[in-house]
Design a protein around this motif. Structure first.
Motif, PDB file in Angstrom:
ATOM      1  N   VAL A  54       0.869  -1.178   0.000  1.00 17.15           N
ATOM      2  CA  VAL A  54       0.000   0.000   0.000  1.00 17.15           C
ATOM      3  C   VAL A  54       0.907   1.230   0.000  1.00 17.15           C
ATOM      4  CG1 VAL A  54      -1.625   1.370   1.360  1.00 17.15           C
ATOM      5  CG2 VAL A  54      -1.934  -1.094   1.207  1.00 17.15           C
ATOM      6  N   ASN A  55       0.690   2.129  -0.951  1.00 15.53           N
ATOM      7  CA  ASN A  55       1.482   3.364  -1.003  1.00 15.53           C
ATOM      8  C   ASN A  55       0.636   4.545  -0.581  1.00 15.53           C
ATOM      9  OD1 ASN A  55       3.651   1.983  -1.985  1.00 15.53           O
ATOM     10  ND2 ASN A  55       3.895   3.199  -3.822  1.00 15.53           N
ATOM     11  N   SER A  56       1.289   5.591  -0.116  1.00 15.70           N
ATOM     12  CA  SER A  56       0.581   6.841   0.164  1.00 15.70           C
ATOM     13  C   SER A  56      -0.204   7.230  -1.083  1.00 15.70           C
ATOM     14  CB  SER A  56       1.581   7.965   0.467  1.00 15.70           C
ATOM     15  OG  SER A  56       2.175   7.761   1.719  1.00 15.70           O
ATOM     16  N   THR A  57      -1.411   7.734  -0.878  1.00 13.19           N
ATOM     17  CA  THR A  57      -2.189   8.214  -2.016  1.00 13.19           C
ATOM     18  C   THR A  57      -1.776   9.661  -2.275  1.00 13.19           C
ATOM     19  OG1 THR A  57      -3.909   8.776  -0.428  1.00 13.19           O
ATOM     20  CG2 THR A  57      -4.196   6.727  -1.619  1.00 13.19           C
ATOM     21  N   ASP A  58      -2.084  10.150  -3.470  1.00 11.23           N
ATOM     22  CA  ASP A  58      -1.744  11.539  -3.789  1.00 11.23           C
ATOM     23  C   ASP A  58      -2.358  12.465  -2.759  1.00 11.23           C
ATOM     24  OD1 ASP A  58      -0.466  10.571  -5.970  1.00 11.23           O
ATOM     25  OD2 ASP A  58      -1.331  12.001  -7.370  1.00 11.23           O
ATOM     26  N   ASN A  59      -1.557  13.391  -2.272  1.00  9.61           N
ATOM     27  CA  ASN A  59      -2.049  14.339  -1.272  1.00  9.61           C
ATOM     28  C   ASN A  59      -1.336  15.679  -1.430  1.00  9.61           C
ATOM     29  OD1 ASN A  59       0.484  14.189   0.224  1.00  9.61           O
ATOM     30  ND2 ASN A  59      -0.201  12.189   0.960  1.00  9.61           N
ATOM     31  N   ALA A  60      -1.382  16.489  -0.406  1.00 14.17           N
ATOM     32  CA  ALA A  60      -0.799  17.834  -0.476  1.00 14.17           C
ATOM     33  C   ALA A  60       0.720  17.805  -0.708  1.00 14.17           C
ATOM     34  CB  ALA A  60      -1.111  18.589   0.815  1.00 14.17           C
ATOM     35  N   VAL A  61       1.378  16.710  -0.339  1.00 13.14           N
ATOM     36  CA  VAL A  61       2.845  16.642  -0.434  1.00 13.14           C
ATOM     37  C   VAL A  61       3.317  15.589  -1.432  1.00 13.14           C
ATOM     38  CG1 VAL A  61       4.968  16.519   0.929  1.00 13.14           C
ATOM     39  CG2 VAL A  61       2.862  17.171   2.049  1.00 13.14           C
ATOM     40  N   TYR A  62       2.690  14.421  -1.405  1.00 15.36           N
ATOM     41  CA  TYR A  62       3.137  13.285  -2.225  1.00 15.36           C
ATOM     42  C   TYR A  62       2.334  13.194  -3.531  1.00 15.36           C
ATOM     43  CZ  TYR A  62       3.927   8.445  -3.681  1.00 15.36           C
ATOM     44  OH  TYR A  62       4.230   7.328  -4.410  1.00 15.36           O
ATOM     45  N   HIS A  63       3.059  13.070  -4.635  1.00 15.88           N
ATOM     46  CA  HIS A  63       2.401  12.891  -5.934  1.00 15.88           C
ATOM     47  C   HIS A  63       3.012  11.669  -6.607  1.00 15.88           C
ATOM     48  CE1 HIS A  63       0.506  16.778  -5.421  1.00 15.88           C
ATOM     49  NE2 HIS A  63       1.691  17.224  -5.026  1.00 15.88           N
ATOM     50  N   LYS A  64       2.193  10.669  -6.797  1.00 14.63           N
ATOM     51  CA  LYS A  64       2.645   9.391  -7.356  1.00 14.63           C
ATOM     52  C   LYS A  64       3.310   9.591  -8.726  1.00 14.63           C
ATOM     53  CE  LYS A  64       0.680   4.902  -8.595  1.00 14.63           C
ATOM     54  NZ  LYS A  64      -0.508   4.094  -8.765  1.00 14.63           N
ATOM     55  N   GLY A  65       4.395   8.899  -8.932  1.00 15.49           N
ATOM     56  CA  GLY A  65       5.045   8.931 -10.244  1.00 15.49           C
ATOM     57  C   GLY A  65       5.994  10.090 -10.475  1.00 15.49           C
ATOM     58  N   ARG A  66       6.215  10.906  -9.438  1.00 13.30           N
ATOM     59  CA  ARG A  66       7.120  12.055  -9.623  1.00 13.30           C
ATOM     60  C   ARG A  66       8.548  11.760  -9.195  1.00 13.30           C
ATOM     61  NH1 ARG A  66       4.334  17.783  -7.922  1.00 13.30           N
ATOM     62  NH2 ARG A  66       2.609  17.591  -9.372  1.00 13.30           N
ATOM     63  N   HIS A  67       8.709  10.778  -8.302  1.00 16.21           N
ATOM     64  CA  HIS A  67      10.030  10.568  -7.701  1.00 16.21           C
ATOM     65  C   HIS A  67      10.509   9.131  -7.876  1.00 16.21           C
ATOM     66  CE1 HIS A  67       9.586  14.499  -5.825  1.00 16.21           C
ATOM     67  NE2 HIS A  67       8.337  14.145  -5.569  1.00 16.21           N
ATOM     68  N   LEU A  68      11.765   8.916  -7.536  1.00 11.41           N
ATOM     69  CA  LEU A  68      12.366   7.582  -7.597  1.00 11.41           C
ATOM     70  C   LEU A  68      12.807   7.186  -6.201  1.00 11.41           C
ATOM     71  CD1 LEU A  68      14.555   8.370 -10.703  1.00 11.41           C
ATOM     72  CD2 LEU A  68      12.727   6.660 -10.712  1.00 11.41           C
ATOM     73  N   PHE A  69      12.585   5.933  -5.841  1.00  7.91           N
ATOM     74  CA  PHE A  69      12.961   5.462  -4.512  1.00  7.91           C
ATOM     75  C   PHE A  69      14.488   5.404  -4.394  1.00  7.91           C
ATOM     76  CE2 PHE A  69      13.859   1.884  -1.545  1.00  7.91           C
ATOM     77  CZ  PHE A  69      13.342   2.471  -0.399  1.00  7.91           C
ATOM     78  N   GLY A  70      15.014   6.037  -3.346  1.00 12.06           N
ATOM     79  CA  GLY A  70      16.457   5.989  -3.087  1.00 12.06           C
ATOM     80  C   GLY A  70      17.284   6.998  -3.871  1.00 12.06           C
ATOM     81  N   ALA A  71      16.628   7.891  -4.616  1.00  7.14           N
ATOM     82  CA  ALA A  71      17.371   8.863  -5.443  1.00  7.14           C
ATOM     83  C   ALA A  71      18.293   9.743  -4.603  1.00  7.14           C
ATOM     84  CB  ALA A  71      16.403   9.721  -6.243  1.00  7.14           C
ATOM     85  N   ASP A  72      17.822  10.102  -3.407  1.00 10.16           N
ATOM     86  CA  ASP A  72      18.634  10.963  -2.528  1.00 10.16           C
ATOM     87  C   ASP A  72      19.926  10.266  -2.099  1.00 10.16           C
ATOM     88  OD1 ASP A  72      16.672   9.287  -1.170  1.00 10.16           O
ATOM     89  OD2 ASP A  72      17.299  10.203   0.711  1.00 10.16           O
ATOM     90  N   LEU A  73      19.857   8.930  -1.941  1.00  5.92           N
ATOM     91  CA  LEU A  73      21.035   8.175  -1.486  1.00  5.92           C
ATOM     92  C   LEU A  73      21.917   7.729  -2.655  1.00  5.92           C
ATOM     93  CD1 LEU A  73      19.256   5.973   1.220  1.00  5.92           C
ATOM     94  CD2 LEU A  73      20.684   7.976   1.622  1.00  5.92           C
ATOM     95  N   ALA A  74      21.340   7.699  -3.869  1.00  2.00           N
ATOM     96  CA  ALA A  74      22.086   7.198  -5.034  1.00  2.00           C
ATOM     97  C   ALA A  74      22.760   8.315  -5.820  1.00  2.00           C
ATOM     98  CB  ALA A  74      21.139   6.430  -5.953  1.00  2.00           C
ATOM     99  N   ARG A  75      22.368   9.546  -5.550  1.00  2.00           N
ATOM    100  CA  ARG A  75      22.770  10.679  -6.390  1.00  2.00           C
ATOM    101  C   ARG A  75      24.286  10.793  -6.606  1.00  2.00           C
ATOM    102  NH1 ARG A  75      21.224  16.373  -4.144  1.00  2.00           N
ATOM    103  NH2 ARG A  75      19.270  16.388  -5.248  1.00  2.00           N
ATOM    104  N   ALA A  76      25.044  10.809  -5.512  1.00  2.00           N
ATOM    105  CA  ALA A  76      26.509  10.991  -5.620  1.00  2.00           C
ATOM    106  C   ALA A  76      27.155   9.841  -6.395  1.00  2.00           C
ATOM    107  CB  ALA A  76      27.121  11.111  -4.229  1.00  2.00           C
ATOM    108  N   ALA A  77      26.749   8.611  -6.079  1.00  2.00           N
ATOM    109  CA  ALA A  77      27.336   7.435  -6.743  1.00  2.00           C
ATOM    110  C   ALA A  77      26.978   7.400  -8.231  1.00  2.00           C
ATOM    111  CB  ALA A  77      26.860   6.156  -6.061  1.00  2.00           C
ATOM    112  N   ALA A  78      25.754   7.802  -8.572  1.00  2.00           N
ATOM    113  CA  ALA A  78      25.307   7.817  -9.976  1.00  2.00           C
ATOM    114  C   ALA A  78      26.097   8.852 -10.770  1.00  2.00           C
ATOM    115  CB  ALA A  78      23.819   8.107 -10.050  1.00  2.00           C
ATOM    116  N   ALA A  79      26.311  10.024 -10.179  1.00  2.00           N
ATOM    117  CA  ALA A  79      27.077  11.079 -10.851  1.00  2.00           C
ATOM    118  C   ALA A  79      28.509  10.623 -11.100  1.00  2.00           C
ATOM    119  CB  ALA A  79      27.063  12.345  -9.997  1.00  2.00           C
TER     120      ALA A  79
END
Length: 227
Positions: free
Chosen positions: A124-149
């Protein structure tokens, strides 16, 4: 803006509380055993801030109210839902919680995995709300950013635990789909991370379909897709 900041604080606070529940509550013993069975180590799980939502119907509700958050804020953050008789109850119960973050690491929502075989649906995922919008982000992007670059490429897989296992194995440039088919916005996010995307999706028909769709969405962009 102030309202959004307050919702982000509430989500951050809840994520921290879920983490404490996973490692300290007796009720989460099965969840700890399941994660250990998947070969995931505590250190890596803590880095991804994986937590546990207890089975009580009002744990987050009571906890957040006590901290001064109102019902409207809890509804807007997607942490509670309204049932029959207008009764509010926790949206996530008896689930392993994966925080869904933006590229800056701010918690926007959660993906919850069922603990018991009797629970449907499994995820079950959070439904679209005031903060979260489904399909806009990638899981773990914040932690993968430096290594991906640094690597000049990013690995895309499907499940939350797949991403965590890849990071644990040293493939720190891995991100995941958040329970959605690949969207235009996610392709843009991938492009920001690295010029080469390695698709490591499941080999089933859904995974194959996702790869074809990814190729369609990425067509005409300066993005090198590999399977």
């Amino acid at each position: 803006r102030q309202e959004r900041e307050r919702l982000l604080e509430l989500l951050e606070r809840t994520a921290t509380w879920y983490v404490r529940m996973l490692w300290e509550s007796a009720e989460a013993a099965d969840s700890r055993a399941y994660l250990a069975g998947r070969g995931l180590e505590e250190q890596t799980l803590r880095e991804f801030r994986v937590g546990f939502a207890p089975s009580a119907w009002d744990a987050v509700l009571v906890n957040s109210r006590r901290a001064g958050y109102g019902e409207r804020e809890l509804l807007e953050a997607g942490l509670v839902a309204r049932g029959r008789n207008d009764q509010l109850y926790d949206f996530f119960r008896r689930r392993i919680q994966f925080p869904l973050c933006d590229a800056r690491g701010r918690v926007l929502g959660f993906g919850g995995r069922a603990v018991g075989a009797d629970q449907k649906p499994k995820y079950v995922n959070s439904t679209d709300n005031a903060v979260y919008h489904k399909g806009r982000h990638l899981f773990g992007a914040d932690l993968a950013r430096a290594a991906a670059a640094k690597a000049g490429k990013v690995v895309l897989c499907e499940g939350y635990t797949d991403v965590i296992a890849m990071h644990q194995a040293g493939l720190r440039n891995t991100v995941g789909l958040m329970g959605t088919a690949l969207t235009e916005q996610q392709v843009t996010e991938l492009q920001r991370l690295a010029p080469v995307v390695l698709l490591a999706l499941d080999a089933d028909s859904a995974g194959q379909e996702a790869m074809v769709k990814a190729a369609r969405v990425a067509a005409g962009r300066r993005l090198d897709l590999r399977v």
